[in-house]
Design a protein around this motif. Structure first.
Motif, PDB file in Angstrom:
ATOM      1  N   ASN A 267      13.949  37.893 -37.666  1.00  7.20           N
ATOM      2  CA  ASN A 267      14.894  37.661 -36.568  1.00  7.20           C
ATOM      3  C   ASN A 267      14.518  38.355 -35.256  1.00  7.20           C
ATOM      4  O   ASN A 267      15.397  38.688 -34.464  1.00  7.20           O
ATOM      5  CB  ASN A 267      16.309  38.081 -37.002  1.00  7.20           C
ATOM      6  N   LEU A 268      13.220  38.538 -35.020  1.00  5.37           N
ATOM      7  CA  LEU A 268      12.781  39.100 -33.736  1.00  5.37           C
ATOM      8  C   LEU A 268      12.732  38.040 -32.635  1.00  5.37           C
ATOM      9  O   LEU A 268      12.905  38.342 -31.463  1.00  5.37           O
ATOM     10  CB  LEU A 268      11.387  39.717 -33.879  1.00  5.37           C
ATOM     11  N   LEU A 269      12.464  36.816 -33.028  1.00  9.77           N
ATOM     12  CA  LEU A 269      12.291  35.743 -32.051  1.00  9.77           C
ATOM     13  C   LEU A 269      13.631  35.036 -31.838  1.00  9.77           C
ATOM     14  O   LEU A 269      14.175  34.414 -32.761  1.00  9.77           O
ATOM     15  CB  LEU A 269      11.231  34.748 -32.533  1.00  9.77           C
ATOM     16  N   THR A 270      14.153  35.117 -30.644  1.00  8.42           N
ATOM     17  CA  THR A 270      15.453  34.512 -30.343  1.00  8.42           C
ATOM     18  C   THR A 270      15.287  33.077 -29.864  1.00  8.42           C
ATOM     19  O   THR A 270      14.207  32.681 -29.414  1.00  8.42           O
ATOM     20  CB  THR A 270      16.180  35.317 -29.250  1.00  8.42           C
ATOM     21  N   PRO A 271      16.360  32.283 -29.933  1.00 11.32           N
ATOM     22  CA  PRO A 271      16.278  30.923 -29.388  1.00 11.32           C
ATOM     23  C   PRO A 271      15.884  30.908 -27.914  1.00 11.32           C
ATOM     24  O   PRO A 271      15.148  30.006 -27.481  1.00 11.32           O
ATOM     25  CB  PRO A 271      17.704  30.392 -29.602  1.00 11.32           C
ATOM     26  N   GLU A 272      16.350  31.894 -27.144  1.00  6.97           N
ATOM     27  CA  GLU A 272      16.002  31.956 -25.725  1.00  6.97           C
ATOM     28  C   GLU A 272      14.501  32.152 -25.543  1.00  6.97           C
ATOM     29  O   GLU A 272      13.891  31.548 -24.653  1.00  6.97           O
ATOM     30  CB  GLU A 272      16.773  33.092 -25.048  1.00  6.97           C
ATOM     31  N   MET A 273      13.912  33.006 -26.372  1.00 11.16           N
ATOM     32  CA  MET A 273      12.459  33.201 -26.302  1.00 11.16           C
ATOM     33  C   MET A 273      11.729  31.907 -26.645  1.00 11.16           C
ATOM     34  O   MET A 273      10.751  31.526 -25.980  1.00 11.16           O
ATOM     35  CB  MET A 273      12.024  34.309 -27.257  1.00 11.16           C
ATOM     36  N   LEU A 274      12.197  31.217 -27.684  1.00 10.11           N
ATOM     37  CA  LEU A 274      11.565  29.959 -28.087  1.00 10.11           C
ATOM     38  C   LEU A 274      11.648  28.928 -26.967  1.00 10.11           C
ATOM     39  O   LEU A 274      10.686  28.201 -26.696  1.00 10.11           O
ATOM     40  CB  LEU A 274      12.225  29.440 -29.362  1.00 10.11           C
ATOM     41  N   LEU A 275      12.776  28.884 -26.282  1.00  5.05           N
ATOM     42  CA  LEU A 275      12.947  27.933 -25.186  1.00  5.05           C
ATOM     43  C   LEU A 275      12.028  28.229 -24.007  1.00  5.05           C
ATOM     44  O   LEU A 275      11.709  27.333 -23.214  1.00  5.05           O
ATOM     45  CB  LEU A 275      14.405  27.935 -24.720  1.00  5.05           C
ATOM     46  N   SER A 276      11.578  29.481 -23.902  1.00  3.11           N
ATOM     47  CA  SER A 276      10.710  29.847 -22.780  1.00  3.11           C
ATOM     48  C   SER A 276       9.251  29.492 -23.028  1.00  3.11           C
ATOM     49  O   SER A 276       8.415  29.638 -22.138  1.00  3.11           O
ATOM     50  CB  SER A 276      10.820  31.347 -22.499  1.00  3.11           C
ATOM     51  N   MET A 277       8.932  29.028 -24.234  1.00  2.00           N
ATOM     52  CA  MET A 277       7.553  28.660 -24.552  1.00  2.00           C
ATOM     53  C   MET A 277       7.214  27.296 -23.961  1.00  2.00           C
ATOM     54  O   MET A 277       8.100  26.523 -23.573  1.00  2.00           O
ATOM     55  CB  MET A 277       7.341  28.650 -26.074  1.00  2.00           C
ATOM     56  N   ASN A 278       5.921  26.981 -23.900  1.00  2.00           N
ATOM     57  CA  ASN A 278       5.456  25.716 -23.343  1.00  2.00           C
ATOM     58  C   ASN A 278       5.824  24.536 -24.242  1.00  2.00           C
ATOM     59  O   ASN A 278       6.311  24.707 -25.364  1.00  2.00           O
ATOM     60  CB  ASN A 278       3.942  25.760 -23.130  1.00  2.00           C
ATOM     61  N   ASN A 280       5.646  21.570 -26.893  1.00  2.00           N
ATOM     62  CA  ASN A 280       5.062  21.548 -28.238  1.00  2.00           C
ATOM     63  C   ASN A 280       4.655  22.947 -28.700  1.00  2.00           C
ATOM     64  O   ASN A 280       3.495  23.197 -29.044  1.00  2.00           O
ATOM     65  CB  ASN A 280       3.853  20.605 -28.300  1.00  2.00           C
ATOM     66  N   PRO A 281       5.604  23.881 -28.722  1.00  2.00           N
ATOM     67  CA  PRO A 281       5.259  25.244 -29.130  1.00  2.00           C
ATOM     68  C   PRO A 281       4.900  25.304 -30.611  1.00  2.00           C
ATOM     69  O   PRO A 281       5.455  24.563 -31.431  1.00  2.00           O
ATOM     70  CB  PRO A 281       6.546  26.019 -28.851  1.00  2.00           C
ATOM     71  N   ILE A 282       3.975  26.171 -30.932  1.00  3.77           N
ATOM     72  CA  ILE A 282       3.552  26.394 -32.317  1.00  3.77           C
ATOM     73  C   ILE A 282       4.088  27.759 -32.735  1.00  3.77           C
ATOM     74  O   ILE A 282       3.750  28.779 -32.125  1.00  3.77           O
ATOM     75  CB  ILE A 282       2.021  26.346 -32.437  1.00  3.77           C
ATOM     76  N   VAL A 283       4.937  27.774 -33.743  1.00  9.02           N
ATOM     77  CA  VAL A 283       5.585  29.006 -34.182  1.00  9.02           C
ATOM     78  C   VAL A 283       5.289  29.232 -35.654  1.00  9.02           C
ATOM     79  O   VAL A 283       5.727  28.454 -36.508  1.00  9.02           O
ATOM     80  CB  VAL A 283       7.107  28.951 -33.948  1.00  9.02           C
ATOM     81  N   PHE A 284       4.524  30.268 -35.949  1.00 15.58           N
ATOM     82  CA  PHE A 284       4.255  30.675 -37.322  1.00 15.58           C
ATOM     83  C   PHE A 284       5.033  31.967 -37.573  1.00 15.58           C
ATOM     84  O   PHE A 284       4.568  33.065 -37.253  1.00 15.58           O
ATOM     85  CB  PHE A 284       2.767  30.909 -37.556  1.00 15.58           C
ATOM     86  N   ALA A 285       6.243  31.827 -38.121  1.00 13.87           N
ATOM     87  CA  ALA A 285       7.114  32.981 -38.387  1.00 13.87           C
ATOM     88  C   ALA A 285       6.909  33.397 -39.840  1.00 13.87           C
ATOM     89  O   ALA A 285       7.589  32.910 -40.744  1.00 13.87           O
ATOM     90  CB  ALA A 285       8.565  32.605 -38.115  1.00 13.87           C
ATOM     91  N   MET A 286       5.954  34.296 -40.071  1.00  9.18           N
ATOM     92  CA  MET A 286       5.470  34.553 -41.424  1.00  9.18           C
ATOM     93  C   MET A 286       6.008  35.824 -42.069  1.00  9.18           C
ATOM     94  O   MET A 286       5.564  36.202 -43.144  1.00  9.18           O
ATOM     95  CB  MET A 286       3.939  34.564 -41.412  1.00  9.18           C
ATOM     96  N   GLU A 300      16.301  23.254 -34.541  1.00 10.85           N
ATOM     97  CA  GLU A 300      17.473  22.834 -33.776  1.00 10.85           C
ATOM     98  C   GLU A 300      17.311  23.198 -32.295  1.00 10.85           C
ATOM     99  O   GLU A 300      17.760  22.474 -31.409  1.00 10.85           O
ATOM    100  CB  GLU A 300      18.733  23.496 -34.334  1.00 10.85           C
ATOM    101  N   THR A 301      16.643  24.335 -32.046  1.00 10.69           N
ATOM    102  CA  THR A 301      16.466  24.804 -30.669  1.00 10.69           C
ATOM    103  C   THR A 301      15.420  23.985 -29.929  1.00 10.69           C
ATOM    104  O   THR A 301      15.593  23.650 -28.750  1.00 10.69           O
ATOM    105  CB  THR A 301      16.052  26.296 -30.673  1.00 10.69           C
ATOM    106  N   ARG A 302      14.319  23.664 -30.623  1.00  6.65           N
ATOM    107  CA  ARG A 302      13.228  22.909 -29.995  1.00  6.65           C
ATOM    108  C   ARG A 302      12.814  21.767 -30.928  1.00  6.65           C
ATOM    109  O   ARG A 302      12.233  22.004 -31.999  1.00  6.65           O
ATOM    110  CB  ARG A 302      12.018  23.817 -29.736  1.00  6.65           C
ATOM    111  N   LYS A 303      13.104  20.545 -30.557  1.00  7.92           N
ATOM    112  CA  LYS A 303      12.725  19.398 -31.386  1.00  7.92           C
ATOM    113  C   LYS A 303      11.216  19.222 -31.436  1.00  7.92           C
ATOM    114  O   LYS A 303      10.686  18.586 -32.359  1.00  7.92           O
ATOM    115  CB  LYS A 303      13.377  18.119 -30.840  1.00  7.92           C
ATOM    116  N   ASP A 304      10.513  19.783 -30.448  1.00  3.38           N
ATOM    117  CA  ASP A 304       9.061  19.598 -30.393  1.00  3.38           C
ATOM    118  C   ASP A 304       8.295  20.743 -31.037  1.00  3.38           C
ATOM    119  O   ASP A 304       7.062  20.788 -30.970  1.00  3.38           O
ATOM    120  CB  ASP A 304       8.607  19.424 -28.946  1.00  3.38           C
ATOM    121  N   VAL A 305       8.990  21.685 -31.696  1.00  2.88           N
ATOM    122  CA  VAL A 305       8.306  22.836 -32.271  1.00  2.88           C
ATOM    123  C   VAL A 305       7.522  22.428 -33.525  1.00  2.88           C
ATOM    124  O   VAL A 305       7.963  21.572 -34.302  1.00  2.88           O
ATOM    125  CB  VAL A 305       9.310  23.960 -32.609  1.00  2.88           C
TER     126      VAL A 305
END
Length: 756
Positions: A267-278, A280-286, A300-305
């Motif tokens: 839970n370090l990455l917030t929806p606001e942080m995700l929205l600030s990415m370019n 088609n963001p690539i998120v590997f939350a491992m 739900e936050t980014r349909k293109d993630v």
């Protein structure tokens, strides 16, 4: 009961049930006689000892060293549990051993070392090294892990890998390459943010750089924020990733980034942080068990993630089991002295490419879905993909040879591939591979009826993609198209539309043929012949008769006898006989066993039994199997019952017609399949080797025997296979599964290969 409580109780019960733990040692050589023990231990064991004394490399020849890996930990960084100590780490190390064994056939001794001093730990491991062909370091905390691995790799001549570092790096790198391809981005240009600066994070980032990521485009963050040039208190490993940047927090760093790599905590990455990415963001939350951002929240936050986690309950699991078993497999098989970066990159590329190939049906079934293909939700293979052992292990072995760290050079890669498959599959799987390989040697055109069914379509896709055969779909074209679209099946095959069959090319020719050949056998007019042809069973059979296809499969949606009744109305019998034979092939650990007379003739005569036996023998020869026929009865060579007399007469007929055929009876099935039992009858033709064809005296006994063998569950089967027709025409069981259809089609293709 909560899910967590249920999991806890189930896990404790799983580990504590008898026998405790998850692994054991089992003998691999005979040990039941005094002679066996004399060879295994004193005095025989002295001989290999002396050979190894002369040449240490012979330890790979005379012992299990070449397939034995040590899983070693001091328990200082166990999963997400932290420094729990050597004793408490043992369940994890046993688990790692289990994974090595089930996925790559590698044996493991787990070793828990109660030592946290790096120098002493290294000396302990070095002293144990002669036992093993490779060493897998596990759950050792950073930064000590870097020094321990570095020194052991330098000071030992066997492969050493700290999986916590390199396993995650290799799997995530493969996933990253595919995610970048889907998002149409280049690794050299993307901005990457790494959350975490432990062993796994540092190893991942190093590997990304080796793949072309620009160091200036990588921002690494630890618990204190961004690692930047000028920041004090950095160790040697973190200093490597310090860059010039005004960013100081994760929130700063992630703005306008393309890739987020999470190896930190939940839970370090917030929806606001995700929205600030370019885009088609690539998120590997491992982070495990709680990712840096919840999967559902992210999508739900980014349909293109494009999202990956370390969890098995979400798509795109970055799971180390995709790597370490096969990396060590390839390294062991060439006796590599190291697992170097070239071998790691080879594994990355093999995994990335495998994800783009069609997914095997057994993988799709394991995950309870109808389809799975390369895309946002499938950027990395699944752990139960049995192609991993060949694709990754072979890539690693080749890279070891090419980079000069292999002591054994593989030259026959096809043989090596078969060896890898044999390690993981029983003799039944090997036989199926052999059947498929023979079918592939000369692929035949097979019309497959009932093509509206998902199982039939999926089987046709497999047959086409693996080049086992050239399928032609027969069914209602509009429904076939809907099913293809519904399940996202990528298949481009010819379709014969049964709804407009009279407009198909050749229909007039077929109807004329049918009328001419059957006008005194149930078909009395040309119009009647045309009506028959509008039934798919009839059309497919006539197409094969006319030479427009090599084989025909039907029967999926109706009973065997119902399908057969239509076929025999339009197809000529073979030159062998006027009798049909139906057999089932049981794929036992000792090879195939053909069970004859399973579905067609209730109580055959001696002459009919002889014909069934000869027909089955001819088919076995097409499969490159030398037939050894046992004519089955309820007694051995006594001739007292009517059944025995009938069977003995069938043997006499065969011996007269074909003296070179290995056939004997009357005999009971347990004797026929056991060379030691049949040795009681030195006069028998079967006394040197068990039978592989069992011809039963009637249909009931054959059916019961075949179904009993299949019902036990450890024996696979193919069939029933229809023999005695002039063409290769076979009937699927009702609602056959995909593997059954593929296997039957493989044998149908082989059957067609042997016909003029």
């Amino acid at each position: 009961m909560s899910r967590e409580k249920n999991l806890k109780e189930a896990a404790l019960e799983y580990h504590s049930s008898k026998p405790e733990g998850k692994i054991e040692v089992i003998p691999t050589k005979p040990h039941s006689t005094q002679w066996d023990l004399a060879l295994a231990y004193s005095p025989g064991v002295a001989e290999p000892c002396l050979e190894i004394q002369k040449n240490n490399a012979d330890s790979y020849k005379y012992t299990a060293k070449g397939n034995l890996v040590a899983v070693i930990s001091n328990g200082t960084a166990v999963l997400g549990l932290g420094n729990i100590g050597a004793d408490a780490s043992k369940p994890v190390m046993e688990g790692k051993g289990l994974l090595f064994k089930i996925f790559a056939g590698i044996n493991v001794f787990d070793i828990e070392v109660n030592e946290t001093n790096p120098d002493k730990f290294i000396e302990i491991v070095k002293s144990l090294a002669p036992t093993f062909g490779g060493i897998n370091l596990e759950d050792i905390k950073a930064p000590e892990a870097f020094e321990i691995e570095k020194r052991l790799k330098a000071e030992l001549n066997i492969p050493v890998m700290h999986d916590d570092q390199h396993g995650t790096a290799i799997i995530s790198a493969a996933a990253l390459l595919n995610a970048l391809e889907i998002s149409n981005k280049k690794i050299s240009e993307v901005k990457i943010v790494v959350s975490g600066a432990g062993a796994a994070a540092i190893s991942c980032t190093r590997l990304y750089k080796a793949l072309g990521a620009s160091p200036q485009n990588i921002l690494m963050c630890d618990s204190k924020g961004v690692i930047y040039k000028g920041r004090t208190g950095l160790n040697e490993e973190k200093t490597e990733f310090a860059v010039d940047t005004p960013d100081r927090t994760l929130e700063d760093a992630i703005r306008n980034s393309d890739v987020f790599i999470g190896l930190s905590k939940g839970n370090l990455l917030t929806p606001e942080m995700l929205l600030s990415m370019n885009e088609n963001p690539i998120v590997f939350a491992m982070a495990n068990p709680t990712p840096e951002i919840d999967y559902n929240l992210a999508i739900e936050t980014r349909k293109d993630v494009i999202m990956a986690t370390g969890r098995s309950d979400y798509p795109n699991q970055v799971n180390n089991v995709l790597g370490f078993p096969y990396i060590f497999r390839g390294a062991l098989d060439v006796r590599a002295t190291d697992i170097n970066q070239e071998m790691q990159l080879a594994a990355v590329k093999a995994l990335a490419e495998l994800a783009k190939e069609s997914v095997p049906e057994q993988v799709i079934r394991a995950y309870n879905v109808k389809s799975m293909k390369f895309g946002r939700d499938y950027i990395i293979p699944k752990p139960f993909d049995n192609r991993l052992i060949t694709k990754v292990s072979m890539a690693v072995a080749k890279a070891a040879i090419d980079s000069g760290v292999a002591q054994h050079i593989i030259t026959d890669w096809k043989a090596y591939e078969e060896e890898l498959l044999d390690r993981m599959g029983g003799n039944d799987e090997k036989l199926i591979r052999q059947f498929k390989a023979k079918a592939k040697s000369n692929p035949k055109k097979i019309i497959i009826n009932n093509a509206e069914e998902y199982n039939v379509l999926k089987a046709a896709q497999i047959l086409a993609e693996e080049k086992i055969a050239k399928p032609i779909l027969l069914g209602r074209k509009d429904i076939i198209k809907k099913v293809l679209h519904q399940y996202n099946l990528q298949i481009e095959l010819d379709i014969i539309d049964i709804d407009s069959i009279d407009t198909q090319q050749g229909f007039e020719k077929y109807s004329e043929y049918l009328y001419q050949t059957k006008q005194r056998k149930g078909i009395t007019s040309k119009d009647q012949a045309k009506q028959f042809l509008k039934i798919s069973d009839y059309y497919g059979a006539v197409a094969v008769e006319m030479g427009d296809a090599d084989a025909f499969l039907t029967g999926f949606s109706k009973s065997y006898k119902e399908s057969l009744s239509g076929i025999v109305k339009v197809v000529n019998y073979s030159e062998i006989s006027n009798n049909l034979a139906s057999i089932i092939v049981l794929l036992s650990k000792n090879g195939p066993v053909f069970i004859a007379n399973t579905l067609l003739t209730d109580d055959p005569t001696s002459e009919e039994l002889a014909i069934i036996a000869q027909t089955t023998a001819n088919f076995a020869k097409k499969l490159n199997i030398e037939p050894r026929i046992a004519m089955i009865s309820n007694e051995n060579f006594s001739g007292s019952s009517e059944i025995s007399k009938k069977v003995a007469e069938a043997v006499a007929i065969l011996n007269k017609a074909n003296p070179n055929l290995i056939v004997d009876g009357e005999i009971q099935p347990d004797y026929a399949l056991n060379d030691q039992l049949v040795n009681e009858f030195p006069f028998s033709k079967l006394n040197t080797k068990p039978a592989n064809i069992l011809v039963f005296p009637n249909m009931v006994s054959a059916n019961l025997s075949a179904n009993l063998a299949k019902g036990i569950g450890s024996i696979k089967s193919v069939g029933p296979i229809l023999l005695g027709l002039g063409k290769s025409i076979h009937i699927m069981n009702e609602n056959s599964n995909i593997d059954e259809i593929v296997n039957l089609a493989s044998l149908a293709a082989i059957d067609a290969q042997g016909r003029k």
